[in-house]
Design an enzyme around this catalytic site. Structure first.
Site, PDB file in Angstrom:
ATOM      1  N   ARG A   1      60.827 115.243 -21.759  1.00 14.64           N
ATOM      2  CA  ARG A   1      61.954 114.382 -22.086  1.00 14.64           C
ATOM      3  C   ARG A   1      62.985 115.150 -22.911  1.00 14.64           C
ATOM      4  O   ARG A   1      64.127 114.767 -23.029  1.00 14.64           O
ATOM      5  CB  ARG A   1      61.498 113.122 -22.805  1.00 14.64           C
ATOM      6  CG  ARG A   1      61.256 113.272 -24.264  1.00 14.64           C
ATOM      7  CD  ARG A   1      61.237 111.950 -24.983  1.00 14.64           C
ATOM      8  NE  ARG A   1      59.980 111.232 -24.795  1.00 14.64           N
ATOM      9  CZ  ARG A   1      59.905 110.049 -24.209  1.00 14.64           C
ATOM     10  NH1 ARG A   1      60.964 109.501 -23.709  1.00 14.64           N
ATOM     11  NH2 ARG A   1      58.761 109.439 -24.116  1.00 14.64           N
TER      12      ARG A   1
ATOM     13  N   CYS B   1      60.230 104.163 -37.234  1.00 15.02           N
ATOM     14  CA  CYS B   1      61.427 104.961 -36.916  1.00 15.02           C
ATOM     15  C   CYS B   1      61.912 105.752 -38.114  1.00 15.02           C
ATOM     16  O   CYS B   1      62.068 105.186 -39.196  1.00 15.02           O
ATOM     17  CB  CYS B   1      62.584 104.062 -36.519  1.00 15.02           C
ATOM     18  SG  CYS B   1      62.250 103.007 -35.145  1.00 15.02           S
TER      19      CYS B   1
HETATM   20  N1  LIG Z   1      65.403 102.335 -30.961  1.00 17.39           N
HETATM   21  C1  LIG Z   1      65.369 103.351 -31.777  1.00 17.39           C
HETATM   22  O1  LIG Z   1      65.828 103.260 -32.914  1.00 17.39           O
HETATM   23  C2  LIG Z   1      64.771 104.652 -31.354  1.00 17.39           C
HETATM   24  C3  LIG Z   1      63.909 104.707 -30.307  1.00 17.39           C
HETATM   25  N2  LIG Z   1      63.300 105.885 -29.968  1.00 17.39           N
HETATM   26  C4  LIG Z   1      62.347 105.868 -28.858  1.00 17.39           C
HETATM   27  O2  LIG Z   1      61.859 107.179 -28.664  1.00 17.39           O
HETATM   28  C5  LIG Z   1      61.869 107.533 -27.300  1.00 17.39           C
HETATM   29  C6  LIG Z   1      62.775 108.708 -27.078  1.00 17.39           C
HETATM   30  O3  LIG Z   1      64.105 108.325 -27.342  1.00 17.39           O
HETATM   31  P1  LIG Z   1      65.274 109.363 -27.174  1.00 17.39           P
HETATM   32  O4  LIG Z   1      64.956 110.599 -27.917  1.00 17.39           O
HETATM   33  O5  LIG Z   1      66.539 108.669 -27.473  1.00 17.39           O
HETATM   34  O6  LIG Z   1      65.145 109.690 -25.585  1.00 17.39           O
HETATM   35  P2  LIG Z   1      66.231 110.108 -24.527  1.00 17.39           P
HETATM   36  O7  LIG Z   1      65.443 110.483 -23.314  1.00 17.39           O
HETATM   37  O8  LIG Z   1      67.292 109.093 -24.341  1.00 17.39           O
HETATM   38  O9  LIG Z   1      66.947 111.370 -25.165  1.00 17.39           O
HETATM   39  C7  LIG Z   1      66.287 112.610 -25.459  1.00 17.39           C
HETATM   40  C8  LIG Z   1      67.281 113.775 -25.284  1.00 17.39           C
HETATM   41  O10 LIG Z   1      67.434 114.046 -23.895  1.00 17.39           O
HETATM   42  C9  LIG Z   1      68.803 114.014 -23.544  1.00 17.39           C
HETATM   43  N3  LIG Z   1      68.902 113.545 -22.157  1.00 17.39           N
HETATM   44  C10 LIG Z   1      68.440 112.360 -21.677  1.00 17.39           C
HETATM   45  N4  LIG Z   1      68.656 112.305 -20.337  1.00 17.39           N
HETATM   46  C11 LIG Z   1      69.257 113.458 -19.975  1.00 17.39           C
HETATM   47  C12 LIG Z   1      69.712 113.999 -18.728  1.00 17.39           C
HETATM   48  N5  LIG Z   1      69.592 113.314 -17.581  1.00 17.39           N
HETATM   49  N6  LIG Z   1      70.269 115.235 -18.746  1.00 17.39           N
HETATM   50  C13 LIG Z   1      70.405 115.935 -19.883  1.00 17.39           C
HETATM   51  N7  LIG Z   1      69.981 115.485 -21.090  1.00 17.39           N
HETATM   52  C14 LIG Z   1      69.426 114.260 -21.139  1.00 17.39           C
HETATM   53  C15 LIG Z   1      69.425 113.077 -24.554  1.00 17.39           C
HETATM   54  O11 LIG Z   1      70.819 113.253 -24.666  1.00 17.39           O
HETATM   55  C16 LIG Z   1      68.672 113.460 -25.820  1.00 17.39           C
HETATM   56  O12 LIG Z   1      69.216 114.629 -26.381  1.00 17.39           O
HETATM   57  C17 LIG Z   1      62.273 106.263 -26.549  1.00 17.39           C
HETATM   58  O13 LIG Z   1      61.099 105.585 -26.212  1.00 17.39           O
HETATM   59  C18 LIG Z   1      63.054 105.469 -27.573  1.00 17.39           C
HETATM   60  O14 LIG Z   1      62.978 104.071 -27.365  1.00 17.39           O
HETATM   61  C19 LIG Z   1      63.563 107.039 -30.618  1.00 17.39           C
HETATM   62  C20 LIG Z   1      64.419 107.057 -31.676  1.00 17.39           C
HETATM   63  C21 LIG Z   1      65.111 105.850 -32.135  1.00 17.39           C
HETATM   64  O1  LIG Z   2      63.505 105.789 -34.556  1.00 14.71           O
HETATM   65  C1  LIG Z   2      62.573 105.560 -33.773  1.00 14.71           C
HETATM   66  N1  LIG Z   2      61.671 106.528 -33.568  1.00 14.71           N
HETATM   67  C2  LIG Z   2      60.634 106.393 -32.724  1.00 14.71           C
HETATM   68  O2  LIG Z   2      59.836 107.305 -32.564  1.00 14.71           O
HETATM   69  C3  LIG Z   2      60.517 105.143 -32.061  1.00 14.71           C
HETATM   70  N2  LIG Z   2      59.631 104.678 -31.146  1.00 14.71           N
HETATM   71  C4  LIG Z   2      60.019 103.396 -30.900  1.00 14.71           C
HETATM   72  N3  LIG Z   2      61.103 103.073 -31.591  1.00 14.71           N
HETATM   73  C5  LIG Z   2      61.805 101.792 -31.634  1.00 14.71           C
HETATM   74  O3  LIG Z   2      61.113 100.918 -32.528  1.00 14.71           O
HETATM   75  C6  LIG Z   2      60.886  99.657 -31.877  1.00 14.71           C
HETATM   76  C7  LIG Z   2      59.681  98.947 -32.453  1.00 14.71           C
HETATM   77  O4  LIG Z   2      59.942  98.571 -33.781  1.00 14.71           O
HETATM   78  P1  LIG Z   2      58.881  97.791 -34.708  1.00 14.71           P
HETATM   79  O5  LIG Z   2      57.723  98.689 -34.902  1.00 14.71           O
HETATM   80  O6  LIG Z   2      59.595  97.536 -35.975  1.00 14.71           O
HETATM   81  O7  LIG Z   2      58.520  96.543 -33.976  1.00 14.71           O
HETATM   82  C8  LIG Z   2      60.730 100.069 -30.431  1.00 14.71           C
HETATM   83  O8  LIG Z   2      60.883  98.995 -29.536  1.00 14.71           O
HETATM   84  C9  LIG Z   2      61.792 101.146 -30.273  1.00 14.71           C
HETATM   85  O9  LIG Z   2      63.081 100.644 -30.052  1.00 14.71           O
HETATM   86  C10 LIG Z   2      61.440 104.139 -32.323  1.00 14.71           C
HETATM   87  N4  LIG Z   2      62.451 104.343 -33.160  1.00 14.71           N
HETATM   88  K   LIG Z   3      62.948 102.469 -40.017  1.00 14.22           K
END
Ligand SMILES: NC(=O)C1=CN([C@@H]2O[C@H](COP(=O)(O)OP(=O)(O)OC[C@H]3O[C@@H](n4cnc5c(N)ncnc54)[C@H](O)[C@@H]3O)[C@@H](O)[C@H]2O)C=CC1
Ligand SMILES: O=c1[nH]c(=O)c2[nH+]cn([C@@H]3O[C@H](COP(=O)(O)O)[C@@H](O)[C@H]3O)c2[nH]1
Ligand SMILES: [K+]
Length: 510
Positions: free
Chosen positions: A413, A314
């Protein structure tokens, strides 16, 4: 003088902490290791024997991971970076799983060449394959090919039909696993294709798997004996159809996948699903504050997924400056969620078995693993070699590579609206910001070996704290009986393996 500090004291200060900043203090041991029980209830109806869930990432969880996770007593959540049809097929494969039978074996047609077989062997490692008339499972079986048939051939352009064995020993469906294993051992064959009355290939049993074909006492199963499996969906409106199809195909739990769950899109989706399918368990998230958690619980989520920017791949905290230290997030969100009788999953940043103990000690009911399970046999990418090292890709779902996934264009997405106020560059291209990276990890072997190892290590942690199960752990966390110390940079180093050692066996360093 205090013998350690309560979590309440540590986390109600200005500093935020993650797992490595803390150490759990020991308690009193008056029971054997075998008394430690890591069972954890995800919902009223889903109880898992181990508190470990695999992340819905497109380099981690498809059907193979879900099957091994469920067999080990945990849960796999199939990612959604693929079409609805493909995701449903993945779910069906888990639901169809019968211990020891491979329902989607690699197959070839008689017209394929030895070069094709060698390429697959290189990728997946298997030497023997069933041959069907058109190379597909479900079609007429016409032969088998094993290593001795082709490994010593010099002309690899030869067709399979010229060298395959056509007099094939088969098992007739329905057959029990022990009968199939008996035939394999008695006849000294490496594979036993299972066929129906029309000689169509239904499944495969392999001799190499005989030792694996045992009963899994911890397996996560539904009352109908099928394995339990979850799937993720996004908050895009089009994924309402995905939700509908998943529910139609007996999905056990749905995880709404987003880095920031406190959005109108997620809250509306949860309400919509709960209105139409009130009994469908939902994991909402991700969240790192109790305010976010409140909204998602109020909307109807049954479980919360905690973590923003803590994952190993991340870059969210650097790119967006939003997120939270994982220890602090897990403590505060779980503390709040438990007042609402909601379970939590600590997602991201788990580097070893000790981190699992700490996540549970800070209030999580489950941990979610990406990195630790990537590059196992069951993760959903192929092995490749670099400098003679066997590797697999592991990437963030917000990485450029995942966003432009070949199998399913997940660009959508990012919901580009031609007429909206989208910032573009001077070529009039929309800008995409990656919040994750793509990398390689060294082969970790099978989840069926890795998980028991992690679980036993976690049990040792519980025993050292004098705690028998997760309920007792959380009781002592909230009563203040559970104590931690915060570690300085040097004390963290002291707790790790010294840097001046030369290792002979790196295999079991947690
Ligand atoms: N756990 C973590 O720290 C993180 C996880 N991820 C992973 O990356 C992937 C993508 O995450 P996100 O970018 O947060 O995806 P997301 O689909 O929640 O958001 C992407 C963008 O689309 C917008 N959006 C979502 N649904 C919408 C709707 N119905 N209408 C209009 N706009 C909408 C959101 O506001 C955002 O700007 C996921 O698999 C997530 O788990 C990504 C970053 C951090
Ligand atoms: O900031 C992020 N950018 C990404 O591209 C991304 N992809 C996955 N995830 C999140 O990371 C979790 C897995 O974490 P670990 O590799 O540490 O097990 C996962 O379970 C997610 O919550 C992301 N977070
Ligand atoms: K990190």
């Amino acid at each position: 003088m205090a013998n350690g500090w309560t979590a309440e004291k540590i986390f109600n200060d200005v500093m935020s902490y993650t797992y490595d900043d803390l150490i759990c203090l020991p308690g009193f041991i008056n029971f054997p290791l075998s008394d430690v029980d890591l069972v954890s209830n995800l919902t009223n109806d889903i109880s898992l024997k181990i508190p470990i869930i695999s992340s819905p990432m497109d380099t981690v969880t498809e059907h193979k991971m879900s099957i091994s996770m469920a067999l080990s007593g945990g849960l796999g959540i199939i990612h959604n970076n693929m079409s609805i049809e493909n995701q449903i097929e993945q779910v069906k494969k888990v639901k169809r799983f019968e211990n020891g039978f491979i329902f989607d074996p690699y197959t070839f047609s008689p017209e394929h060449t030895i070069a094709d077989v060698l390429e697959t062997k290189h990728k997946v490692g298997y030497k023997s394959y069933p041959i069907t008339i058109d190379g597909k499972v479900g079609s007429k079986l016409v032969g088998t090919i094993t290593g001795v048939d082709y490994l010593y051939l010099t002309d690899i352009t030869k067709k399979i039909k010229d060298i395959m064995t056509t007099d094939v020993l088969t098992g007739k469906y329905p057959i029990t696993l022990s009968d199939a294993n008996k035939v394999l051992c008695e006849e000294k064959k490496s594979i036993l294709p299972i066929v129906n009355d029309n000689f169509e290939l239904l499944a495969l049993v392999c001799r190499n798997d005989v030792h694996k074909n045992k009963i899994y006492p911890y397996a996560s199963k539904c009352p109908n004996k099928q394995l339990i499996v979850g799937a993720s969906v996004s908050t895009r409106e089009s994924d309402l159809e995905r939700v509908k199809q998943l529910i139609k195909n007996s999905i056990d739990i749905i995880c709404i996948d987003s880095s920031q769950g406190n959005s109108i899109y997620q809250l509306d989706l949860i309400k919509n699903i709960k209105q139409n399918y009130p009994n469908m368990p939902l994991i909402g998230g991700n969240v790192v504050t109790s305010e976010q958690a409140k909204n998602i619980i109020d909307a109807g989520a049954d479980v919360l997924r905690i973590g923003m920017g803590s994952g190993s791949i991340c870059s969210t905290q650097d790119v967006c400056a939003v997120g939270r230290a994982q220890g602090t997030a897990v403590y505060h969100v779980s503390n709040y969620a438990h007042t609402r009788n909601i379970k939590t999953i600590a997602d991201g940043g788990i580097k070893n078995s000790g981190n699992i103990v700490k996540a549970l000690s800070l209030g999580a009911d489950f941990v979610m693993l990406g990195n630790l399970l990537a590059a196992t046999e069951e993760s959903c990418t192929d092995y490749y070699f670099e400098n003679n090292v066997r590797l697999k890709i592991y990437r963030g779902m917000g990485s450029m590579e995942a966003m432009y996934n070949k199998k399913f264009n997940s660009k959508s997405r990012y919901l580009v609206d031609e007429h909206s106020n989208v910032y573009r560059n001077h070529h009039n291209e929309e800008i995409k910001v990656a919040q994750g990276v793509s990398a390689s990890l060294v082969d970790k072997g099978s989840v069926l070996n890795l998980i028991p190892h992690l679980v036993t290590a976690v049990k040792h942690g519980f025993q050292s704290m004098g705690i028998k199960n997760i309920s007792e752990l959380h009781r002592k966390l909230y009563s203040g009986d559970l104590k931690f110390d915060i570690r300085s940079f040097n004390t963290i180093k002291e707790g790790q393996i010294s840097e001046n050692l030369i290792f002979n066996n790196k295999k079991y360093r947690n």
